[in-house]
Structures are given as structure tokens and as C-alpha cells.
Write an enzyme that holds these catalytic residues in place. Structure first.
Site: not given
Length: 417
Positions: A185, A240
Site C-alpha cells: 500500500d 479504493d
């Protein structure tokens, strides 16, 4: 380098002819790319050009990755029992046999601080047996275990350390545990560039994690499709996803623009599947799964497979749709026709076939037509059209049309006769 003599004679006509032939031979492949060749030959040339661009090659990801990830449904509420039961469910439901092989732990699996040697420590309450024991359990099921870290000082939850400046140490740890997949991430970056941070981890993976699938989760902020093929096996092209129609459709559109950069060994990633989490209708989930499959996106289940409905299972286990995603040609399908929310998405498959999705993004029933000229077929070509959701076949020539319900789709594979 030796210089040519100033007194040398001009080249002969024969030599000039040979030089022209040599130059033409080097230019011919690119000129031929403009011609009307088969999907296989175009795909082969495209893969060859892409291979020359790639520096990251670990033999993994020859087709888009399939599996399950904990984040969309559980967020930080994970533990080793959930992971074990999920592995059991993938096997018991038959999903594992369909290709869903990765069981991926997302954020929040580790203690807040590293140990005295600087190593990750699995959370003592939620993962008391440790990650190695969990990997052994998952491997015994014939599956693979994935884990999560971050190219920053902490992960996105701010509940565990990231891997920035610990890249080699952490990859060695993951490898020693038997981890098969790393999602990486992009939070808490300490003001350091994306390229620096992801290059550091990519280099560590090349040296110490050669058997670990590397999934870059940079959120598409700096166009990773243009550079991440040198660093990993897949790269997020979007922010996302959320479990709603607007989020899903926007992720599909954002991902579509990068289709030329995907192929065997490295895939565009519009984020994980929301199918079964409850925020969309059956039709919307069917569209979600169909477009992800056509676009050669990773098929990472994001719901609780231990308790999924039969409706959810039917979508996720459609082997004909999965086969489009896993086709060996490895060319990402694209949006090829759009008229006020009535869309045609299409792409080539192996053996001269085409995959086609008629997608109704409007709120009313509508007829959508895909013309052969828009999907790379000559108008005279007759095909057998296979409806992948109705599991039926029929003949077509020149075009294919269907009445499509609101937010639903039709998906076909066209095989020339």
C-alpha cells in the site's frame, strides 16, 4: 570505434540494396502492426514489445491473480480463525478448483511495534499461532497465503508498521514464513517519492522474494501502469472501490484507459471485487464481475465466502466468465462503443475468438447492439455466439443485439465458424 577512410569509394548499388532490405526488415513488424492480422498474431507481437519493456519477471501472474482478500468485508476485524475458515470455504465451495488460490490477509495483522531486531511481530491476540503456521495450514489446502504491508512508516490503518526502510528485512521475513503474495500500500510516505519507495521494495523482492507475487497498491495516483510493469505483477490503477454502483462503474472507466499496459506477468488492478457484500443488486454484481473478467482484472473475492448466498456463489463461480479472464492470450478488453450509457466492451481471445459485453448503465431496459466493425471482425464473418450467463449458444453474423435490463449486462464469446 575505427573511423572510415576519407578515400573510400561510394557504396555499390548492390550494397545500397542490401542496406535498404535490412532497414525494411526492421521496420516491417511495426508496419505490420497496422494491418488486419489475427488476434493471436497481434497479441504475440504486443506481448513481445511489452516483454522488452519489462524488467520485473518472476514467472508469476501469467494470467490475472484469483483469490480472496480480507479488507472489503472485514477491514481490521480479522484473525487467524477467519483466515483458516476462509481457506476451508474456498475448497469446500469449489471456488478453489475454479482458480481462486490466494488467501490474502490485508491490514492490521501485526503488532504496533517491531521486535528488538526490527522484525514484524504478528498480533498476539488475533494471530497467536503466527503467520508461518497459517501459511502451512493454507498450503496444506492446496492454496497460497498473501500478506499486506505499506511503502511508508505505518500502514493505512496506522495500527502496524509499514516497510519503508525495512524492505529487505521484511521480504526475508515473508519468505521465511512461506508467504506467496504481497499487497503493498501507499500510506504514510514520509514525504518520499513513489518511485523511490516502490523501487526499494521491488529490488528487495527481486533478490529475496522471487516466488512472491508482488501487487503494488499505489492507487493510480502517478499513472503506475506506465512504470509498474518494471516493478511488480499488478498495480492499482484506481482509488479504493466501495460497494456501490457509482464507485464500481467509475473504477471500470478509470482502469480502461490503461489497457495497453496489461499482459501476462503484469496486470492493471481496478481493486478487489465487492460481489456479495450487499451494496449492489444482483444485476450490478453480475456487471461488476463481467467487466472485471473482460478487463483481465484480478479476481479477488471481497465478501465472506463462509456465509455467501447462492446468488453470490453463482456469480463468482461462473466458469465461462472466469475462462475469459484467464485466457492465455492475455489482452485486456476495452470499451469500444458507448451511446448515452449503453455500452459495448470487447477484446480478443485465443483461437481467433472475441469476448463481448453489452452493458446497460441506464435506469431503463434497452437494446444494445455490437457491430462487428467495432469489435475487430469483418462484417461477413459468421460466428457461434455463446451467452456466458444463460449458458446457451446461437448463430450471429455482422452484429449481435440484446435487450438488457437496467444496470445489467449480457456477456458473449464469439467463435468464427
Amino acid at each position: 570505434m575505427a573511423r572510415a577512410s576519407s578515400s573510400s569509394s561510394p557504396p555499390s548499388p548492390r550494397l545500397l540494396l542490401l542496406l535498404l532490405v535490412a532497414v525494411a526488415a526492421t521496420l516491417l513488424p511495426e508496419a505490420a502492426a497496422l494491418g488486419n492480422f489475427t488476434a493471436e498474431s497481434r497479441g504475440a507481437r504486443w506481448r513481445s514489445r511489452r516483454a522488452r519493456r519489462r524488467a520485473f519477471e518472476n514467472g508469476l501472474g501469467r494470467t490475472p491473480q484469483m483469490g480472496w482478500n480480507s479488507w472489503n468485508h472485514f477491514y481490521c476485524g480479522i484473525n487467524e480463525q477467519i483466515i483458516r475458515e476462509t481457506a476451508d470455504a474456498l475448497v469446500n465451495t469449489g471456488l478453489a478448483k475454479l482458480g481462486y488460490q490466494y488467501v490474502n490477509i490485508d491490514d492490521c495483522w501485526a503488532e504496533y511495534s517491531r521486535d528488538s531486531q526490527g522484525n514484524f511481530v504478528p498480533n498476539r491476540q488475533t494471530f497467536p499461532s503466527g503467520i508461518k503456521a497459517l501459511a502451512d495450514y493454507v498450503h496444506a489446502k492446496g492454496l497460497k497465503l498473501g500478506i499486506y504491508s505499506d511503502a511508508g512508516s505505518q500502514t493505512c490503518s496506522n495500527k502496524m508498521p509499514g516497510s519503508l526502510d525495512h524492505e529487505e528485512q521484511d521480504v526475508k521475513t515473508f519468505a521465511s514464513w512461506g508467504v506467496d503474495y504481497l499487497k503493498y500500500d501507499n500510506c504514510n510516505d514520509a514525504g518520499r517519492s513513489v518511485m523511490e519507495r516502490y523501487t526499494r521494495m521491488s529490488n528487495a523482492m527481486k533478490t529475496y522474494g522471487k516466488n512472491i507475487f508482488f501487487s503494488l497498491c499505489e492507487w493510480g495516483k502517478e499513472n503506475p501502469a506506465t512504470w509498474a510493469g518494471r516493478m511488480g505483477n499488478s498495480w492499482r490503477t484506481t482509488g479504493d472501490i466501495a460497494d456501490n454502483w457509482g464507485s464500481m462503474t467509475s473504477r471500470a472507466d478509470e482502469n480502461d484507459q490503461w489497457a495497453a499496459y496489461a499482459g501476462p506477468g503484469g496486470w492493471n488492478d481496478p481493486d478487489m471485487l465487492e460481489v456479495g457484500n450487499g451494496g449492489m443488486s444482483e444485476a450490478e454484481y453480475r456487471s461488476h464481475f463481467s467487466i472485471w473478467a473482460l478487463a483481465k482484472a484480478p479476481l479477488l473475492i471481497g465478501c465472506d465466502v463462509r456465509s455467501m448466498s447462492q446468488q453470490t456463489k453463482n456469480i463468482l463461480s461462473n466458469s465461462e466468465v472466469i475462462a475469459v479472464n484467464q485466457d492465455s492470450l492475455g489482452v485486456q478488453g476495452k470499451k469500444v462503443q458507448s451511446d448515452n450509457g449503453l455500452e459495448v466492451w470487447a477484446g480478443p481471445l485465443s483461437n481467433n475468438r472475441k469476448a463481448v459485453v453489452l452493458w446497460n448503465r441506464q435506469s431503463y431496459q434497452a437494446t444494445i447492439t455490437a457491430h462487428w466493425s467495432n469489435i475487430g471482425l469483418a462484417g461477413s464473418v459468421a460466428v457461434t455466439a455463446r451467452d456466458l450467463w444463460a449458458h446457451s449458444s446461437f448463430a450471429a453474423q455482422g452484429q449481435i443485439s440484446a435487450s438488457v435490463a437496467p444496470h445489467d449486462c449480457k456477456m458473449y464469446v464469439l467463435t468464427p465458424n
